[in-house]
Each structure stands twice: as structure tokens, then as C-alpha cells.
Design an enzyme around this catalytic site. Structure first.
Site, PDB file in Angstrom:
ATOM      1  N   ASN A   1     -11.874   1.270   3.490  1.00  0.00           N
ATOM      2  CA  ASN A   1     -11.200   1.402   2.205  1.00  0.00           C
ATOM      3  C   ASN A   1     -11.240   0.025   1.546  1.00  0.00           C
ATOM      4  O   ASN A   1     -10.518  -0.892   1.964  1.00  0.00           O
ATOM      5  CB  ASN A   1      -9.750   1.870   2.397  1.00  0.00           C
ATOM      6  CG  ASN A   1      -8.999   2.013   1.082  1.00  0.00           C
ATOM      7  OD1 ASN A   1      -9.199   1.236   0.158  1.00  0.00           O
ATOM      8  ND2 ASN A   1      -8.113   2.992   1.002  1.00  0.00           N
TER       9      ASN A   1
ATOM     10  N   TYR B   1     -10.823  10.222   1.618  1.00  0.00           N
ATOM     11  CA  TYR B   1      -9.680   9.399   1.226  1.00  0.00           C
ATOM     12  C   TYR B   1      -8.502  10.336   1.044  1.00  0.00           C
ATOM     13  O   TYR B   1      -8.339  10.988   0.009  1.00  0.00           O
ATOM     14  CB  TYR B   1      -9.972   8.611  -0.052  1.00  0.00           C
ATOM     15  CG  TYR B   1      -8.780   7.834  -0.554  1.00  0.00           C
ATOM     16  CD1 TYR B   1      -8.010   7.074   0.322  1.00  0.00           C
ATOM     17  CD2 TYR B   1      -8.410   7.871  -1.891  1.00  0.00           C
ATOM     18  CE1 TYR B   1      -6.904   6.374  -0.119  1.00  0.00           C
ATOM     19  CE2 TYR B   1      -7.310   7.157  -2.352  1.00  0.00           C
ATOM     20  CZ  TYR B   1      -6.562   6.414  -1.463  1.00  0.00           C
ATOM     21  OH  TYR B   1      -5.455   5.714  -1.904  1.00  0.00           O
TER      22      TYR B   1
ATOM     23  N   ASP C   1      -9.952   6.901   5.280  1.00  0.00           N
ATOM     24  CA  ASP C   1      -8.553   6.507   5.220  1.00  0.00           C
ATOM     25  C   ASP C   1      -7.717   7.782   5.231  1.00  0.00           C
ATOM     26  O   ASP C   1      -7.651   8.495   4.234  1.00  0.00           O
ATOM     27  CB  ASP C   1      -8.307   5.687   3.949  1.00  0.00           C
ATOM     28  CG  ASP C   1      -6.852   5.312   3.762  1.00  0.00           C
ATOM     29  OD1 ASP C   1      -6.020   5.656   4.630  1.00  0.00           O
ATOM     30  OD2 ASP C   1      -6.532   4.678   2.735  1.00  0.00           O
TER      31      ASP C   1
ATOM     32  N   ASN D   1      -4.434   7.925   5.843  1.00  0.00           N
ATOM     33  CA  ASN D   1      -3.051   7.678   5.420  1.00  0.00           C
ATOM     34  C   ASN D   1      -2.038   8.343   6.337  1.00  0.00           C
ATOM     35  O   ASN D   1      -0.980   8.807   5.897  1.00  0.00           O
ATOM     36  CB  ASN D   1      -2.849   8.114   3.963  1.00  0.00           C
ATOM     37  CG  ASN D   1      -3.126   6.978   2.991  1.00  0.00           C
ATOM     38  OD1 ASN D   1      -2.673   5.856   3.179  1.00  0.00           O
ATOM     39  ND2 ASN D   1      -3.884   7.268   1.950  1.00  0.00           N
TER      40      ASN D   1
ATOM     41  N   GLU E   1     -11.524   4.478  -1.963  1.00  0.00           N
ATOM     42  CA  GLU E   1     -10.875   3.788  -3.077  1.00  0.00           C
ATOM     43  C   GLU E   1     -11.850   2.853  -3.808  1.00  0.00           C
ATOM     44  O   GLU E   1     -11.563   1.695  -4.041  1.00  0.00           O
ATOM     45  CB  GLU E   1      -9.645   3.013  -2.608  1.00  0.00           C
ATOM     46  CG  GLU E   1      -8.389   3.856  -2.568  1.00  0.00           C
ATOM     47  CD  GLU E   1      -7.117   3.032  -2.589  1.00  0.00           C
ATOM     48  OE1 GLU E   1      -6.490   2.953  -3.671  1.00  0.00           O
ATOM     49  OE2 GLU E   1      -6.741   2.484  -1.533  1.00  0.00           O
TER      50      GLU E   1
ATOM     51  N   ASP F   1      -6.636  -4.401   1.468  1.00  0.00           N
ATOM     52  CA  ASP F   1      -5.557  -4.314   2.452  1.00  0.00           C
ATOM     53  C   ASP F   1      -5.995  -3.560   3.707  1.00  0.00           C
ATOM     54  O   ASP F   1      -5.281  -3.571   4.716  1.00  0.00           O
ATOM     55  CB  ASP F   1      -4.291  -3.691   1.851  1.00  0.00           C
ATOM     56  CG  ASP F   1      -4.568  -2.457   0.999  1.00  0.00           C
ATOM     57  OD1 ASP F   1      -5.745  -2.110   0.790  1.00  0.00           O
ATOM     58  OD2 ASP F   1      -3.587  -1.838   0.532  1.00  0.00           O
ATOM     59  N   HIS F   2      -7.164  -2.940   3.672  1.00  0.00           N
ATOM     60  CA  HIS F   2      -7.766  -2.293   4.845  1.00  0.00           C
ATOM     61  C   HIS F   2      -8.921  -3.143   5.360  1.00  0.00           C
ATOM     62  O   HIS F   2      -9.425  -4.026   4.666  1.00  0.00           O
ATOM     63  CB  HIS F   2      -8.322  -0.920   4.477  1.00  0.00           C
ATOM     64  CG  HIS F   2      -7.313   0.076   4.045  1.00  0.00           C
ATOM     65  ND1 HIS F   2      -6.922   1.161   4.817  1.00  0.00           N
ATOM     66  CD2 HIS F   2      -6.601   0.187   2.885  1.00  0.00           C
ATOM     67  CE1 HIS F   2      -6.038   1.881   4.148  1.00  0.00           C
ATOM     68  NE2 HIS F   2      -5.824   1.312   2.990  1.00  0.00           N
TER      69      HIS F   2
END
Length: 276
Positions: free
Chosen positions: A21, A126, A168, A170, A48, A268-269
Site C-alpha cells: 500500500n 484494498y 491491504d 485492514n 491506494e 505508512d505501509h
């Protein structure tokens, strides 16, 4: 475009599939290019990307020898697959597999892309974040997971390829996937209903590639930008590779590469790479 090796069957050819991501491909373009130069994986799945298809920075990646398959939208979401050889049977979204009656509004957000590479069907996802437990976005996420299960079941019913479902998600599936699991039941990405929804999907015949090689906690793929998450290793493992049985048996490694998270202005990933 650079010349590429001859396609071989997965039974005789090692390949690496990475999931990352990038939290905006245009912002992270140079970081992804540098990473690919040092880690020339056969397949890179991005989430993303946050850019419409016609504005995607294709040329630098094509110059590295990759074929690009893109399903994007402006400012939000977006998925893409880069592959060192052309992929077969590439489709975007749920609708092309399960039809409009099930997908309803879910393909308005660009979150799903799939194709076949070296005899392996790769599904790049995602998954919606869900925002807050009990919110409208949370219930959207749970409904999205139900459609995902039907989508993957349909793929397995109609194809002979082994399946690598990555991206991702989540969701931190276990307490050890979180730096601190206290109060997890009220925390998005760790609530019982989210975990139950993902576990239900895995019952169709998928196994966690990373957990084949490492059963310990403390391994994360995402760290919040806030409160010095990475520096304090306050992370979550929410980026996964789920594999069908035969592909799981062929897997020889699955690692989390934290190096890109150490860069200036990183995503951030960080990438997660499985090798067969």
C-alpha cells in the site's frame, strides 16, 4: 522495454509477489522505483494508488520492464499490478466475476484487480478501512467482505489456477498482529465482526503465507503516522498474502521489508513479499 525471461511453469520457476500500500503512487513514485531496482520482483501489487488511470506515472515503471494493469480513481483508493511478463485474463472490480446483482455499489470504489501470471491467479485487494466500529462505513466493510467471499468462490469454481490473494486487508486477524491488543474489541481493524468476516473468507481454502514461516508476534506492516508509530514499533500486521493449499506448500518464504518505512515521507505501509 527491456527483454524478459521466458515464461515457465510455477513448478520449475521461482517467483516473488510483493504487496504494498503506497498511499499515493505519485507521492511515492521514486521510492517504488528505487525499491524495484533493488528488489526486482516478478509481480508487484499496489494499493491506494490515488490517481485516475490516464494520470498514472506509467513510463518509469515500463522502462524497468514491467507491464502495468491499473484500476484507479482520483485522490482515493486505486489498485494496480506490475508484472515482468504480460498477465492473462485481467479483470477489474467484482462485477466481471459475480455480476451486478451482487456487487451493487461496491465497484464504485476501485479496490479489486486480478490476473494470471505464470499459472497463478493473483488477486490484489484494498479492503475498506471501516472508519469506526458501528459506523456506516463499518457496515459497508462487512458487506464488502461478503461480496469478496462470493467473488473468490466463483474464481475457484471456474479456474484451475492456484490463488494468491494479497493486499491491504485492514484487519489484524490475531491479537499478536497488534503491538497492543488491549481494548481491541472496540478498535477498527480488530473488532470481532471484522475478524469473523475475514476468517469466513479463509474457509474457502486460503492460508496465511506469512504465518507458514513465522508464528511470533511483533511483526507489522503498518504503523500510524501519528504518535511516532514506526519509531516506537506501535504497528499492526494488516497486509497479507493468502494462498490456496498447493501454492502454500510451494511457498519458500514470506517476509515484511521494513526498509521503505524508514525513508523520508514514506507510506505508512511497507512491502510484504512471498516467494514460491
Amino acid at each position: 522495454m527491456a527483454s524478459q525471461p521466458t515464461i515457465k511453469n510455477i513448478n520449475t520457476y521461482f517467483m516473488k509477489v510483493a504487496s504494498w500500500n503506497v498511499n499515493s503512487i505519485r507521492t511515492r513514485q521514486s521510492q517504488v522505483i528505487d525499491w524495484l531496482k533493488n528488489n526486482p520482483v516478478e509481480v508487484l501489487c499496489l494499493q491506494e494508488t490515488k490517481v485516475i488511470d490516464q494520470d498514472f506515472p506509467r513510463l518509469p515503471f515500463e522502462e524497468l520492464g514491467y507491464h502495468l494493469y491499473i484500476f484507479g480513481q482520483k485522490a482515493y483508493n486505486g489498485v494496480a499490478i506490475f508484472s515482468q511478463q504480460p498477465m492473462e485474463d485481467v479483470t477489474m472490480g467484482f462485477t466481471s466475476i459475480v455480476g451486478e446483482s451482487l456487487t451493487q455499489e461496491f465497484d464504485e470504489q476501485k479496490r479489486v484487480i486480478t490476473g494470471i501470471f505464470q499459472g497463478v491467479r493473483i488477486v490484489n485487494l484494498y479492503v475498506p478501512n471501516g472508519s469506526e466500529v458501528g459506523s456506516e462505513k463499518y457496515h459497508y466493510k462487512l458487506r464488502w467482505f461478503k461480496v469478496l467471499k462470493e467473488y473468490l468462490k466463483k474464481i475457484l469454481e471456474e479456474s484451475t489456477q492456484e490463488l494468491c490473494v494479497c493486499g491491504d486487508f485492514n484487519v489484524a486477524l490475531e491479537d499478536k498482529d497488534i503491538y497492543d491488543s488491549k481494548r481491541k474489541e472496540n478498535h477498527i481493524m480488530a473488532s470481532p465482526l471484522e475478524r469473523e468476516a475475514l476468517r469466513d473468507i479463509l474457509t474457502i481454502g486460503l492460508k496465511d503465507g506469512f504465518r507458514k514461516f513465522n508464528d511470533e508476534g511483533g511483526h507489522f506492516s503498518w504503523w500510524d503516522y501519528r504518535t511516532g508509530g514506526f519509531e516506537r514499533n506501535r504497528g499492526w500486521r494488516i497486509d497479507h498474502h493468502y494462498l490456496t493449499d498447493k501454492l502454500y506448500e510451494k511457498a519458500i518464504s514470506c517476509i515484511i521489508d521494513i526498509a521503505p518505512r524508514k525513508l523520508i515521507k514514506p507510506s505508512d505501509h511497507t512491502p510484504v513479499i512471498v516467494e514460491f
